[in-house]
Motif scaffolding. Structure first.
Motif, PDB file in Angstrom:
ATOM      1  N   PRO A  17       0.920  -6.619   4.105  1.00 15.32           N
ATOM      2  CA  PRO A  17       1.270  -5.742   2.985  1.00 15.32           C
ATOM      3  C   PRO A  17       2.005  -6.502   1.884  1.00 15.32           C
ATOM      4  CG  PRO A  17       2.805  -5.420   4.795  1.00 15.32           C
ATOM      5  CD  PRO A  17       1.751  -6.393   5.279  1.00 15.32           C
ATOM      6  N   ARG A  18       1.814  -6.039   0.676  1.00 14.63           N
ATOM      7  CA  ARG A  18       2.569  -6.565  -0.471  1.00 14.63           C
ATOM      8  C   ARG A  18       3.615  -5.528  -0.869  1.00 14.63           C
ATOM      9  NH1 ARG A  18       1.414 -10.259  -3.890  1.00 14.63           N
ATOM     10  NH2 ARG A  18       1.581  -8.924  -5.732  1.00 14.63           N
ATOM     11  N   TRP A  19       4.585  -5.972  -1.633  1.00 15.55           N
ATOM     12  CA  TRP A  19       5.631  -5.090  -2.138  1.00 15.55           C
ATOM     13  C   TRP A  19       6.346  -4.375  -0.984  1.00 15.55           C
ATOM     14  CZ3 TRP A  19       6.220  -5.642  -7.364  1.00 15.55           C
ATOM     15  CH2 TRP A  19       5.119  -6.094  -8.089  1.00 15.55           C
ATOM     16  N   ALA A  20       6.584  -5.079   0.093  1.00 16.26           N
ATOM     17  CA  ALA A  20       7.100  -4.469   1.320  1.00 16.26           C
ATOM     18  C   ALA A  20       8.497  -3.868   1.164  1.00 16.26           C
ATOM     19  CB  ALA A  20       7.095  -5.494   2.448  1.00 16.26           C
ATOM     20  N   LEU A  21       9.299  -4.347   0.239  1.00 17.82           N
ATOM     21  CA  LEU A  21      10.650  -3.828   0.086  1.00 17.82           C
ATOM     22  C   LEU A  21      10.727  -2.614  -0.833  1.00 17.82           C
ATOM     23  CD1 LEU A  21      12.742  -7.135  -0.192  1.00 17.82           C
ATOM     24  CD2 LEU A  21      12.404  -5.659   1.799  1.00 17.82           C
ATOM     25  N   MET A  22       9.589  -2.219  -1.396  1.00 24.17           N
ATOM     26  CA  MET A  22       9.574  -1.093  -2.329  1.00 24.17           C
ATOM     27  C   MET A  22       8.664   0.016  -1.800  1.00 24.17           C
ATOM     28  SD  MET A  22       9.276  -3.389  -5.777  1.00 24.17           S
ATOM     29  CE  MET A  22       9.386  -2.092  -6.963  1.00 24.17           C
ATOM     30  N   PRO A  23       9.081   1.268  -1.967  1.00 24.68           N
ATOM     31  CA  PRO A  23       8.188   2.352  -1.563  1.00 24.68           C
ATOM     32  C   PRO A  23       6.959   2.370  -2.466  1.00 24.68           C
ATOM     33  CG  PRO A  23      10.161   3.232  -2.639  1.00 24.68           C
ATOM     34  CD  PRO A  23      10.354   1.759  -2.499  1.00 24.68           C
ATOM     35  N   ASN A  24       5.801   2.401  -1.863  1.00 29.58           N
ATOM     36  CA  ASN A  24       4.531   2.382  -2.587  1.00 29.58           C
ATOM     37  C   ASN A  24       3.828   3.721  -2.417  1.00 29.58           C
ATOM     38  OD1 ASN A  24       3.346  -0.763  -3.116  1.00 29.58           O
ATOM     39  ND2 ASN A  24       5.077  -0.574  -1.736  1.00 29.58           N
ATOM     40  N   ILE A  25       3.290   4.236  -3.492  1.00 29.99           N
ATOM     41  CA  ILE A  25       2.444   5.419  -3.380  1.00 29.99           C
ATOM     42  C   ILE A  25       1.060   4.980  -2.917  1.00 29.99           C
ATOM     43  CG2 ILE A  25       1.291   7.261  -4.679  1.00 29.99           C
ATOM     44  CD1 ILE A  25       3.918   7.546  -6.263  1.00 29.99           C
ATOM     45  N   GLU A 145       1.549   2.394 -10.102  1.00 33.54           N
ATOM     46  CA  GLU A 145       2.618   3.109  -9.415  1.00 33.54           C
ATOM     47  C   GLU A 145       3.376   4.020 -10.383  1.00 33.54           C
ATOM     48  OE1 GLU A 145       3.584   3.276  -6.118  1.00 33.54           O
ATOM     49  OE2 GLU A 145       1.792   2.126  -5.589  1.00 33.54           O
ATOM     50  N   ARG A 146       3.651   3.544 -11.596  1.00 32.46           N
ATOM     51  CA  ARG A 146       4.329   4.374 -12.592  1.00 32.46           C
ATOM     52  C   ARG A 146       3.491   5.597 -12.938  1.00 32.46           C
ATOM     53  NH1 ARG A 146       3.173   4.158 -17.613  1.00 32.46           N
ATOM     54  NH2 ARG A 146       2.788   1.917 -17.782  1.00 32.46           N
ATOM     55  N   LYS A 147       2.189   5.386 -13.127  1.00 27.68           N
ATOM     56  CA  LYS A 147       1.298   6.508 -13.448  1.00 27.68           C
ATOM     57  C   LYS A 147       1.276   7.552 -12.332  1.00 27.68           C
ATOM     58  CE  LYS A 147      -2.801   5.908 -14.838  1.00 27.68           C
ATOM     59  NZ  LYS A 147      -4.171   5.435 -14.898  1.00 27.68           N
ATOM     60  N   LEU A 148       1.438   7.099 -11.099  1.00 24.69           N
ATOM     61  CA  LEU A 148       1.441   8.014  -9.957  1.00 24.69           C
ATOM     62  C   LEU A 148       2.812   8.666  -9.732  1.00 24.69           C
ATOM     63  CD1 LEU A 148      -0.745   5.943  -7.454  1.00 24.69           C
ATOM     64  CD2 LEU A 148      -1.431   7.963  -8.777  1.00 24.69           C
ATOM     65  N   GLY A 149       3.759   8.338 -10.597  1.00 25.11           N
ATOM     66  CA  GLY A 149       5.073   8.964 -10.523  1.00 25.11           C
ATOM     67  C   GLY A 149       6.127   8.183  -9.776  1.00 25.11           C
ATOM     68  N   ASN A 150       5.860   6.925  -9.457  1.00 27.64           N
ATOM     69  CA  ASN A 150       6.815   6.110  -8.707  1.00 27.64           C
ATOM     70  C   ASN A 150       7.660   5.288  -9.686  1.00 27.64           C
ATOM     71  OD1 ASN A 150       8.194   4.442  -6.987  1.00 27.64           O
ATOM     72  ND2 ASN A 150       6.397   3.711  -5.875  1.00 27.64           N
ATOM     73  N   GLU A 152      10.141   3.515  -8.985  1.00 24.97           N
ATOM     74  CA  GLU A 152      10.665   2.320  -8.316  1.00 24.97           C
ATOM     75  C   GLU A 152      10.124   1.030  -8.941  1.00 24.97           C
ATOM     76  OE1 GLU A 152      12.913   0.379  -5.307  1.00 24.97           O
ATOM     77  OE2 GLU A 152      12.827   2.518  -5.743  1.00 24.97           O
ATOM     78  N   PHE A 153       8.930   1.087  -9.555  1.00 25.67           N
ATOM     79  CA  PHE A 153       8.289  -0.116 -10.087  1.00 25.67           C
ATOM     80  C   PHE A 153       8.622  -0.384 -11.560  1.00 25.67           C
ATOM     81  CE2 PHE A 153       6.104   0.238  -6.160  1.00 25.67           C
ATOM     82  CZ  PHE A 153       5.537  -0.996  -5.896  1.00 25.67           C
ATOM     83  N   GLY A 154       9.487   0.427 -12.161  1.00 26.95           N
ATOM     84  CA  GLY A 154       9.820   0.263 -13.581  1.00 26.95           C
ATOM     85  C   GLY A 154      10.407  -1.097 -13.907  1.00 26.95           C
ATOM     86  N   ASP A 155      11.393  -1.523 -13.117  1.00 31.68           N
ATOM     87  CA  ASP A 155      12.020  -2.829 -13.375  1.00 31.68           C
ATOM     88  C   ASP A 155      11.022  -3.965 -13.143  1.00 31.68           C
ATOM     89  OD1 ASP A 155      14.441  -1.676 -14.053  1.00 31.68           O
ATOM     90  OD2 ASP A 155      15.295  -1.919 -12.041  1.00 31.68           O
ATOM     91  N   ALA A 156      10.194  -3.819 -12.112  1.00 30.74           N
ATOM     92  CA  ALA A 156       9.191  -4.852 -11.832  1.00 30.74           C
ATOM     93  C   ALA A 156       8.176  -4.937 -12.967  1.00 30.74           C
ATOM     94  CB  ALA A 156       8.487  -4.555 -10.504  1.00 30.74           C
ATOM     95  N   GLU A 157       7.813  -3.798 -13.533  1.00 30.72           N
ATOM     96  CA  GLU A 157       6.866  -3.802 -14.661  1.00 30.72           C
ATOM     97  C   GLU A 157       7.446  -4.570 -15.846  1.00 30.72           C
ATOM     98  OE1 GLU A 157       4.342  -0.714 -17.519  1.00 30.72           O
ATOM     99  OE2 GLU A 157       5.452   0.088 -15.809  1.00 30.72           O
ATOM    100  N   GLU A 158       8.693  -4.276 -16.175  1.00 28.23           N
ATOM    101  CA  GLU A 158       9.334  -4.990 -17.281  1.00 28.23           C
ATOM    102  C   GLU A 158       9.482  -6.478 -16.962  1.00 28.23           C
ATOM    103  OE1 GLU A 158      10.587  -6.363 -20.596  1.00 28.23           O
ATOM    104  OE2 GLU A 158       9.781  -4.339 -20.396  1.00 28.23           O
ATOM    105  N   SER A 159       9.798  -6.784 -15.714  1.00 26.39           N
ATOM    106  CA  SER A 159       9.927  -8.181 -15.298  1.00 26.39           C
ATOM    107  C   SER A 159       8.601  -8.937 -15.468  1.00 26.39           C
ATOM    108  CB  SER A 159      10.400  -8.232 -13.845  1.00 26.39           C
ATOM    109  OG  SER A 159      10.418  -9.552 -13.375  1.00 26.39           O
ATOM    110  N   HIS A 160       7.496  -8.287 -15.119  1.00 26.28           N
ATOM    111  CA  HIS A 160       6.183  -8.929 -15.279  1.00 26.28           C
ATOM    112  C   HIS A 160       5.858  -9.130 -16.758  1.00 26.28           C
ATOM    113  CE1 HIS A 160       5.633  -8.196 -11.011  1.00 26.28           C
ATOM    114  NE2 HIS A 160       4.544  -8.935 -11.066  1.00 26.28           N
ATOM    115  N   HIS A 161       6.140  -8.130 -17.590  1.00 22.67           N
ATOM    116  CA  HIS A 161       5.924  -8.287 -19.043  1.00 22.67           C
ATOM    117  C   HIS A 161       6.747  -9.458 -19.567  1.00 22.67           C
ATOM    118  CE1 HIS A 161       3.291  -5.149 -20.521  1.00 22.67           C
ATOM    119  NE2 HIS A 161       3.929  -4.223 -19.823  1.00 22.67           N
ATOM    120  N   SER A 162       8.021  -9.522 -19.175  1.00 25.15           N
ATOM    121  CA  SER A 162       8.907 -10.602 -19.634  1.00 25.15           C
ATOM    122  C   SER A 162       8.391 -11.961 -19.196  1.00 25.15           C
ATOM    123  CB  SER A 162      10.329 -10.401 -19.090  1.00 25.15           C
ATOM    124  OG  SER A 162      10.897  -9.257 -19.637  1.00 25.15           O
ATOM    125  N   TRP A 163       7.983 -12.068 -17.922  1.00 25.86           N
ATOM    126  CA  TRP A 163       7.479 -13.346 -17.410  1.00 25.86           C
ATOM    127  C   TRP A 163       6.253 -13.785 -18.208  1.00 25.86           C
ATOM    128  CZ3 TRP A 163       3.328 -15.946 -15.713  1.00 25.86           C
ATOM    129  CH2 TRP A 163       3.552 -17.138 -15.024  1.00 25.86           C
TER     130      TRP A 163
END
Length: 195
Positions: A17-25, A145-150, A152-163
């Motif tokens: 599994p990926r993203w194991a530390l975050m709840p995934n929809i 994940e954001r579209k599905l209402g999660n 939890e992935f907001g910070d990761a999304e911004e982190s990916h954009h920044s990277w």
């Protein structure tokens, strides 16, 4: 006759599994992530070659993308905050990944090992394209994940954009993908089918 374990062992990426530390929809495994990275890498190559006069070998990039996380069969998917917690941990994990890739190549017959070495240990230019595709794949996961209402992935999304902004500003194909492809990930299937 010697048994070749290489494809069977790689098939086990389906169980990682990926993203194991975050709840995934919608859960994701390393196998499907690798396919996603390969698809994005292929498109990045086409954009670079056809729109920006590049000359990258798409086949080499796609193969490297397919195997870019294969070492995780032995190391697991180490969470990003852990992987980059300090230089010593990063160095140890890189060494473990190198050893794991070597072990996978050694599972092949001697006569074809060389054909895979560049896919597991690609040149810097290919590695850069695969890393960009990897981050774009991560970004699309965050959007889903954001579209599905999660949230939890907001910070990761911004982190990916920044990277991507910080590390791929010189890669026109990445900017093109972000501008022209990422908005489609925000669309519903009905909207896509009406096009």
């Amino acid at each position: 006759m010697k048994t070749i374990f290489f494809p069977a062992v790689l098939g086990r990426m389906k169980h990682l599994p990926r993203w194991a530390l975050m709840p995934n929809i919608r859960t994701e495994n390393v196998h499907e992530h690798s396919m996603d990275v390969a698809l994005i890498a292929d498109l990045l190559c086409a954009i670079r070659n056809e729109l920006f006069e590049g000359s990258v070998n798409a086949g080499e990039v796609v193969r490297a993308a397919l195997y870019h996380d294969a070492s995780e069969i032995f190391t697991g998917d180490v969470a990003t905050p852990v992987k980059y917690a300090n230089p010593e941990i990063k160095k140890c994990l890189k060494a473990a990944e190198t050893e794991a890739c070597t072990k996978l190549i050694d599972m092949l017959p001697d006569s074809i090992q060389a054909a895979y070495r560049d896919s597991f240990f690609p040149s810097q230019d290919i590695k850069e394209l695969v890393k960009a595709a990897d981050k774009l794949s991560g970004l699309t996961k965050c959007i889903l994940e954001r579209k599905l209402g999660n949230s939890e992935f907001g910070d990761a999304e911004e982190s990916h954009h920044s990277w991507l902004r910080e590390n791929c500003g010189h890669m026109h194909e990445v900017g093109y993908f972000v501008d022209h492809c990422i908005p489609a990930y925000e669309s519903s299937l009905d909207k896509v089918l009406r096009r």
